[in-house]
Structure formats: C-alpha cells, structure tokens
Design an enzyme around this catalytic site. Sequence first.
Site, PDB file in Angstrom:
ATOM      1  CG  ASP A  29      56.310  12.719  53.513  1.00  0.00           C
ATOM      2  OD1 ASP A  29      57.232  12.642  52.873  1.00  0.00           O
ATOM      3  OD2 ASP A  29      55.330  13.235  53.496  1.00  0.00           O
ATOM      4  CD  GLU A  82      46.876  19.541  52.844  1.00  0.00           C
ATOM      5  OE1 GLU A  82      48.155  19.355  53.034  1.00  0.00           O
ATOM      6  OE2 GLU A  82      46.424  19.581  51.863  1.00  0.00           O
TER       7      GLU A  82
HETATM    8  N1  SAH Z   1      48.331   9.072  49.831  1.00  0.00           N
HETATM    9  C1  SAH Z   1      47.776  10.358  49.780  1.00  0.00           C
HETATM   10  C2  SAH Z   1      48.797  11.043  49.136  1.00  0.00           C
HETATM   11  C3  SAH Z   1      48.377  12.454  48.536  1.00  0.00           C
HETATM   12  S1  SAH Z   1      49.807  13.333  47.819  1.00  0.00           S
HETATM   13  C4  SAH Z   1      46.502  10.300  49.027  1.00  0.00           C
HETATM   14  O1  SAH Z   1      46.276   9.793  47.938  1.00  0.00           O
HETATM   15  O2  SAH Z   1      45.469  11.214  49.578  1.00  0.00           O
HETATM   16  C5  SAH Z   1      50.472  14.082  48.869  1.00  0.00           C
HETATM   17  C6  SAH Z   1      50.109  15.545  49.213  1.00  0.00           C
HETATM   18  O3  SAH Z   1      50.647  16.012  50.436  1.00  0.00           O
HETATM   19  C7  SAH Z   1      50.210  16.439  48.269  1.00  0.00           C
HETATM   20  O4  SAH Z   1      49.065  17.534  48.144  1.00  0.00           O
HETATM   21  C8  SAH Z   1      51.647  17.291  48.746  1.00  0.00           C
HETATM   22  O5  SAH Z   1      51.452  18.598  48.215  1.00  0.00           O
HETATM   23  C9  SAH Z   1      52.005  16.628  49.863  1.00  0.00           C
HETATM   24  N2  SAH Z   1      52.940  15.897  50.177  1.00  0.00           N
HETATM   25  C10 SAH Z   1      53.514  15.419  51.388  1.00  0.00           C
HETATM   26  N3  SAH Z   1      54.423  14.601  51.328  1.00  0.00           N
HETATM   27  C11 SAH Z   1      54.990  14.504  49.803  1.00  0.00           C
HETATM   28  C12 SAH Z   1      55.895  14.054  49.375  1.00  0.00           C
HETATM   29  N4  SAH Z   1      56.826  13.279  49.958  1.00  0.00           N
HETATM   30  N5  SAH Z   1      56.376  14.171  48.071  1.00  0.00           N
HETATM   31  C13 SAH Z   1      55.439  15.140  47.367  1.00  0.00           C
HETATM   32  N6  SAH Z   1      54.189  15.631  48.108  1.00  0.00           N
HETATM   33  C14 SAH Z   1      53.885  15.618  49.230  1.00  0.00           C
END
Ligand code: SAH
Length: 299
Positions: free
Chosen positions: A261, A58
């Site tokens: 998403d 990011e």
């Molecule tokens: N599968 C990924 C998930 C990361 S967590 C991994 O393990 O690398 C998701 C990250 O994107 C967090 O930093 C959060 O801020 C953001 N994010 C994106 N979509 C999200 C959602 N549906 N709920 C919560 N955080 C979300």
Amino acid sequence: MFLPLARAQEKNMRTERNYWRGWLLVGLLVALAFHNTVRAAGGDRAPLTAVLGAMPDEVHLLESRLQDKQVQEHLGMKFFSGTLVGRRVVVAYTGIGKVNAAMTTTLVLDHYQPAEVLFTGVAGGINTNLGPGDIVLGERVAQHDFGEVSDQNFQTQPTDNPRTGQHNPLFFAGADRLLAVAGAAAQSVSWEQLVTTQGARTPQVRRGVIVTGDVFVASPVKCAELRTKFKADAVEMEGGAVAQVCAQQGVPCLVIRSLSDRADATANLDFKKFFQAAAANSAHLTEAILRQLAAGTTP
Ligand code: SAH
C-alpha cells in the site's frame, strides 16, 4: 586325542574373535564420542539462516517448502527448521509490532545461532516513485516512533544498547554482503504480477530506507513527515526492532519489504488487495537469496 585338540583350536579362534570384537566396540564408542563433541560445538553443521516475517502468510510459502521439517517451541513460539533450496534455515513468524518482533528475534538468535537473519514481508510505500509490489531492501532501517514528545513537536532519538551502555545508531545498516546477494538474486526471481489501476506491474527492487513504528500508517501527513525526517522509502512495524536486536548481538541482518500500500487514506483497502502477491514476491526473493547463500556465491 583328536577331539580335545579340535576343541582347543575352536576355543582359540573364539577368543581371537572376541578380542577383535572388543576393539571394534572401543573404536565405535570413540567415533561416537568424537561425533557428539564436534556436533555440540556446531562444527559439523552447515551455516543456518533465520527467516522471519510478521504474519503467518508472510512466511508460509517458505515454511511449507522446508525439507526435513522439524517444529520446535520456545516460550510458546513455533520455529520451523529444515533445509530450503540447499540452505539450512529456521523459519518463524514474529507477530505484528516491535515487541513481538524483538521477542522472536531474541529467541531465534539464542536457540539457533544463525549466521544471518532475513526479515521478509510487506510495507507501506513512502517514496512516491515506488508502487505496490515494488521491493525495498533495507539499506538503512530506523525506528520512527522512538523519541521525545513535547507540546511543540516529536523529536526522534536513537535507542540505547543495554549491553554497552552506548547509543545505538539512529539508522541500522543492512549487511553489505546480504544487500549484494539480494540484488543479484533478484535477477533470477519469477515475480507474481500485481494488477493495479495502471495495469500489471513487475516489481522493481531497490535499496532504501525503511522506518518502523508501532502504528499502521494510513496518513499522507505522516508520510510527508517520514519523508522529510528520514528520507523514508517504506514504513512498517517490525524491521527496526529486528535490526536493533541483531545489531546489539552482532548478527548480520537484512529487512526485505514488498509494498502492499502507499500508507495513505486507501492503505487499508490496498493492503487487503495486494497483501498476498506482495508477501509472495518478498518470499520469492528471500528464497532466491537462500539459494545463493547455499551455493556460496557472494557477488
Ligand atoms: N489489517 C491487518 C494489518 C496488519 S498491520 C491485520 O490486522 O492483519 C500491517 C502489517 O504489514 C505489519 O506487520 C506492518 O509491518 C506491515 N505494513 C504494511 N503496510 C503498512 C503501513 N501502511 N503502515 C505500517 N505497517 C504496514
């Protein structure tokens, strides 16, 4: 008779030269001392913007384009400083979740004294009018998982500010100036298109409510709750912590989130599909904001 006279003259000239050299040295030392004093006070430094994101991907786009890049480590966390589009910046990734976000924000405020903090990254969409790639500027940012749980329900509560002993507001306000700069900067961005089942989408940028908690939301039931309780547009896992640390320290902050998403049953799949383009668009907007801050053109 002639020779000693010439020698005496030469000696005089040498003494005179040494005299002026001495003054030159004193002058240089005074200038150096003055320069260091001003520097220590931060007086000769242009203002600096801290740019944070949760994951390396990011912030990588921004970090990789830093000029005069320097890396410093504080408590094992890496901070990349340098110049980007004419603005002095320090870039770091915090790690996922509120604790990591609070830790890195505290370190960046303490070590770099930024004029403002920009947080860039992806989020889940809660507002049904928004789709993948759309960008929410955090006009109001809250923590959705802080509160009191009983057998009947979960009651959201505001956090406390240990500096003042007062309650923090439930919603932390994004800095007005940064919201205005971001809105204007969005006009100049060349966006990456996100290809969805409905075709290619160019991101819409709008101000909104971002809610934060230590959970990845992949639940329409939770989305409905966040919509009802907070009128949330987006959900993520760091912004509320960054906003709280900045508010407690009086540092202007803006959370910028591009939707990866819809926080629903397919959130995990969509996250994988849209993460790169969404993260890149948030980084592009962050860069456009930095360009405006460098130019000093506040709308
Ligand atoms: N599968 C990924 C998930 C990361 S967590 C991994 O393990 O690398 C998701 C990250 O994107 C967090 O930093 C959060 O801020 C953001 N994010 C994106 N979509 C999200 C959602 N549906 N709920 C919560 N955080 C979300």
